[in-house]
Motif scaffolding. Structure first.
Motif, PDB file in Angstrom:
ATOM      1  N   VAL A 106       0.837  -1.197   0.080  1.00 21.75           N
ATOM      2  CA  VAL A 106       0.088   0.072   0.034  1.00 21.75           C
ATOM      3  C   VAL A 106       0.998   1.364  -0.026  1.00 21.75           C
ATOM      4  O   VAL A 106       1.677   1.270   0.948  1.00 21.75           O
ATOM      5  N   VAL A 107       0.875   1.711  -0.936  1.00 25.23           N
ATOM      6  CA  VAL A 107       1.871   3.028  -1.210  1.00 25.23           C
ATOM      7  C   VAL A 107       0.955   4.432  -1.115  1.00 25.23           C
ATOM      8  O   VAL A 107      -0.098   4.582  -1.908  1.00 25.23           O
ATOM      9  N   ILE A 108       1.548   5.570  -0.429  1.00 24.91           N
ATOM     10  CA  ILE A 108       0.599   6.766  -0.384  1.00 24.91           C
ATOM     11  C   ILE A 108       1.496   7.618  -0.887  1.00 24.91           C
ATOM     12  O   ILE A 108       2.764   7.629  -0.983  1.00 24.91           O
ATOM     13  N   SER A 109       1.058   8.787  -1.367  1.00 22.60           N
ATOM     14  CA  SER A 109       1.698  10.109  -1.795  1.00 22.60           C
ATOM     15  C   SER A 109       2.224  10.918  -0.481  1.00 22.60           C
ATOM     16  O   SER A 109       1.876  10.841   0.586  1.00 22.60           O
ATOM     17  N   GLU A 110       3.059  11.770  -0.922  1.00 26.94           N
ATOM     18  CA  GLU A 110       3.447  12.764   0.166  1.00 26.94           C
ATOM     19  C   GLU A 110       2.253  13.475   0.838  1.00 26.94           C
ATOM     20  O   GLU A 110       2.245  13.725   2.172  1.00 26.94           O
ATOM     21  N   ASP A 111       1.041  14.098   0.055  1.00 28.46           N
ATOM     22  CA  ASP A 111       0.203  14.642   0.693  1.00 28.46           C
ATOM     23  C   ASP A 111      -0.383  13.848   1.789  1.00 28.46           C
ATOM     24  O   ASP A 111      -0.915  14.409   2.658  1.00 28.46           O
TER      25      ASP A 111
ATOM     26  N   ARG B   9      10.086   5.247   3.205  1.00 27.09           N
ATOM     27  CA  ARG B   9      10.315   6.461   2.112  1.00 27.09           C
ATOM     28  C   ARG B   9      10.617   5.696   0.878  1.00 27.09           C
ATOM     29  O   ARG B   9      11.877   5.002   0.900  1.00 27.09           O
ATOM     30  N   LEU B  10       9.991   5.666  -0.216  1.00 27.15           N
ATOM     31  CA  LEU B  10      10.371   5.084  -1.498  1.00 27.15           C
ATOM     32  C   LEU B  10      11.383   6.058  -2.225  1.00 27.15           C
ATOM     33  O   LEU B  10      11.953   5.922  -3.297  1.00 27.15           O
TER      34      LEU B  10
ATOM     35  N   ILE C 261       6.935  12.985  -7.669  1.00 27.26           N
ATOM     36  CA  ILE C 261       6.214  12.957  -6.211  1.00 27.26           C
ATOM     37  C   ILE C 261       6.872  12.100  -5.199  1.00 27.26           C
ATOM     38  O   ILE C 261       7.458  11.088  -5.838  1.00 27.26           O
ATOM     39  N   ASP C 262       6.785  12.338  -4.066  1.00 28.21           N
ATOM     40  CA  ASP C 262       7.375  11.434  -3.041  1.00 28.21           C
ATOM     41  C   ASP C 262       6.367  10.560  -2.597  1.00 28.21           C
ATOM     42  O   ASP C 262       5.258  10.673  -2.397  1.00 28.21           O
ATOM     43  N   LEU C 263       6.712   9.281  -2.471  1.00 30.13           N
ATOM     44  CA  LEU C 263       6.079   8.063  -2.238  1.00 30.13           C
ATOM     45  C   LEU C 263       6.361   7.250  -1.051  1.00 30.13           C
ATOM     46  O   LEU C 263       7.679   7.258  -0.668  1.00 30.13           O
ATOM     47  N   TYR C 264       5.500   6.817  -0.201  1.00 33.34           N
ATOM     48  CA  TYR C 264       5.817   5.855   0.850  1.00 33.34           C
ATOM     49  C   TYR C 264       5.079   4.857   0.981  1.00 33.34           C
ATOM     50  O   TYR C 264       3.672   4.656   0.706  1.00 33.34           O
ATOM     51  N   VAL C 265       5.596   3.638   1.415  1.00 33.66           N
ATOM     52  CA  VAL C 265       4.872   2.346   1.783  1.00 33.66           C
ATOM     53  C   VAL C 265       4.477   2.527   3.072  1.00 33.66           C
ATOM     54  O   VAL C 265       5.128   2.874   3.958  1.00 33.66           O
ATOM     55  N   VAL C 266       3.224   2.307   3.334  1.00 33.47           N
ATOM     56  CA  VAL C 266       2.543   2.178   4.628  1.00 33.47           C
ATOM     57  C   VAL C 266       2.359   0.906   5.109  1.00 33.47           C
ATOM     58  O   VAL C 266       1.548   0.130   4.514  1.00 33.47           O
TER      59      VAL C 266
END
Length: 625
Positions: A133-138, A153-154, A165-170
């Motif tokens: 599940v990957v989320i945007s920086e916003d 942080r990806l 855009i910065d992406l994060y695995v959550v």
């Protein structure tokens, strides 16, 4: 994207799709289809649990929106984990890829979402590895301080059409994930208990989203079929079509509409019809807070319209924790045609008939005739044709209309002896021939077949008043008012009947209720002459000459040639003691084609004129011999 103006709002949303789905289709099509079924089932339950809305399914993908980023992310994490377990039922486990974003979206009238926010969520999902599940920086900025989330942080990614855009695995902490589901289930249970206490619903007109905007008759017809079906369910209050459809195009929010209609829930939707395909989007909304209780979208062949109507009505009942009795099941949405062309002609006829002007009823007659030409076995269309001929006879007193009304009602009954609507049509056709005893049998049978049918009580009451059985007519108007509490006509005529019976205290109270009901009704329908016309008589019986005169003048201004409006204006003048003007008014009503039959002989408004030679001459011309 649709060309019409769309509303915009900020939304947390995600796209999810099945990793390895295309390869699975090639290897095992049946197993792949099972994967989609599992995704759709889990998505619906999980999204609802976290107060979101499934916007649409696209093959092996799903788009959902939520009122908050935290809800969206928790739902995504729970769905990802549960899907990995459940998908094994297909013969091999699969993972989901889910991309979550927060952005501006444009909302079409059918509930679909468009815009940069949707595009960004789709691009993020495409960049995700299976099981992530990957989320945007916003989104990350919104929930980074919330307990229970872990982030990886990806880095910065360049996505087509979105940019860098910065992406994060959550992921969720295991213990807190369990707590999250438990809390959501507890909240869902409270919501379920709230829904099971709801016992009122308004069905609003469905929006016509067809390219040419020429399918309003179809969208109205579908909504009305569902409204009529729900109104037959015991313990569920459903306001009448006229009240609900007055909110067409209204910009009021759900809470205000619910307050005005006196209901706890609203069902609204939209229809997009193109060729032989139809898309129907519907949602059930809690009028106390505007939250969605249930929603669905149907993309089907037009021939499935009857099944769709049935499914929508049953889904609403299920959402409210209601079940049909055996008798209600027997009466519930039983189409009497399977021919779509005939059904469309019938819906056009019904829409025209509801306008209830001489011209519109004539056009309605033509549509009903077209329907029965296409499908001679369409009982409901024959009943509609009979009703149109009855009203045309009342306006024009053409003997052919009388003959055709009788023929059409008999044919409707031959096709469907259990149709309450057909028995009402037969009762009307018999009544205008002064065959009152036979008409009474037909109306009684209609009530036996469908005790929830307003028209059976109301029209039967009118027939009995005309035939001189005022006592029983009052009882039927009372029953009609009970079936449809928001209807002003039965209240006005009950006041008239009670006045004739000399029960003046009850009559005064009833007339007060009628005036209040009409005032409320006119707020939504300021151009309906009949409401002003009947209301003027009730106001006059209450002694409010100012209001009575204003409403009577407004009715005549809106419908200067309507025979019943002119008749009711004459009633008012008689109550004011303006005898000659009242008689002039009756002459004008007669010239306009009024056909009230024996009604005038029992109308208490003309009590002061009964011995007047001119009035007696008019009665001989109006009432049949």
């Amino acid at each position: 994207m649709p060309k019409n103006s769309l509303s915009h709002h900020l939304a947390a949303l995600w796209f999810a799709d099945i990793a390895g789905y295309s390869a699975r289709v090639v290897e095992d099509e049946r197993g792949a289809l099972q994967l989609v079924e599992i995704l759709q089932g889990l998505s619906r339950s999980t999204v609802q649990l976290y107060e979101g809305r499934v916007v649409k399914f696209l093959g092996d993908a799903v788009l959902a929106e939520f009122p908050s980023t935290e809800m969206a992310v928790r739902a995504a994490a729970v769905l990802s984990k549960e899907y990995a377990k459940q998908s094994a039922k297909s013969g091999r486990a699969h993972d989901l890829r889910i991309g979550v974003h927060l952005g501006d979206v444009a909302v079409d009238a059918d509930g679909d979402l468009y815009g940069d926010g949707v595009n960004a969520a789709a691009r993020i999902e495409a960049a995700v590895d299976p099981g992530q599940v990957v989320i945007s920086e916003d989104v990350w900025r919104q929930i980074r301080g919330r307990e229970g989330f872990r982030f990886e942080r990806l880095g910065n990614r360049s996505l087509k059409g979105v940019g860098s855009i910065d992406l994060y695995v959550v992921t969720l902490d295991e213990a807190l994930a369990t707590t999250s589901v438990s809390n959501a289930e507890e909240k869902s249970q409270r919501s379920k208990q709230r829904k099971e206490k709801i016992r009122s619903i308004a069905v609003l007109p469905f929006a016509d989203l067809s390219a040419e905007h020429d399918q309003e008759h179809f969208s109205d017809g579908v909504a009305e079929e569902i409204l009529n079906a729900l109104s037959k369910v015991g313990g569920l209050h459903v306001p009448a079509r006229t009240s609900c459809f007055a909110f067409r195009g209204a910009t009021l929010d759900a809470r205000e509409i619910g307050k005005r209609l006196g209901v706890e829930t609203l069902l609204d939707g939209s229809i997009r019809k193109a060729g032989k395909r139809v898309r129907i989007s519907v949602q059930l909304v809690d009028a106390s807070n505007g939250y969605q209780l249930w929603s669905e979208r149907f993309d089907r062949e037009i021939e499935d319209i009857f099944a769709i109507q049935d499914e929508i009505a049953r889904s609403v009942l299920e959402s409210l924790g209601l079940a049909l009795t055996e008798r209600e099941e027997f009466r519930f949405l039983k189409p009497t045609t399977t021919n779509i062309e005939a059904y469309e002609a019938y819906l056009r006829g019904r829409k025209l008939y509801h306008k209830w002007t001489r011209q519109s009823v004539e056009f309605a007659r033509q549509m009903f005739e077209r329907a029965v030409r296409i499908d001679a076995g369409f009982a409901a269309a024959w009943a509609g044709l009979a009703n149109a001929h009855v009203d045309l006879f009342r306006w024009g007193r053409n003997p052919r209309d009388l003959e055709e009304a009788q023929r059409a009602s008999e044919h409707a009954l031959k096709l469907n002896p259990n149709s309450a609507e057909a028995h009402v049509s037969a009762g009307q056709a018999l009544a205008i021939q002064r065959r009152f005893a036979e008409a009474a049998i037909a109306f009684e049978r209609a009530i036996e077949e469908d005790p929830t049918l307003f028209e059976a009580y109301y029209l039967y009451g009118r027939v009995l008043f005309e035939s001189g059985d005022t006592e029983k007519s009052a009882k039927l108007f009372e029953k009609a008012r009970h079936v449809r509490p928001d209807d002003y006509q039965s209240q006005c005529l009950l006041g008239l009947a009670l006045t004739q019976l000399g029960r003046l205290e009850e009559a005064r109270h009833t007339d007060q209720v009628a005036v209040e009901s009409i005032e409320k009704y006119l707020e939504l329908n300021p151009d309906e002459a009949r409401a002003y016309s009947l209301g003027a008589n009730s106001a006059m019986r209450l002694g409010d000459k100012v209001l009575s005169k204003r409403w009577s003048e407004q009715a005549i201004e809106l419908a200067p040639n309507d025979p019943l409006v002119l008749y009711n204006a004459a009633c008012n003048l008689a109550l004011l003691g303006e005898s000659e003007h009242a008689l002039d008014g009756l002459e004008r009503a007669l010239e306009a084609g009024v056909s009230v039959g024996d009604w005038i002989q029992h109308d208490p408004d003309f009590k002061s004129l009964r011995s007047h030679p001119r009035f007696q001459a008019i009665v001989k011309r109006i009432a049949p011999t």
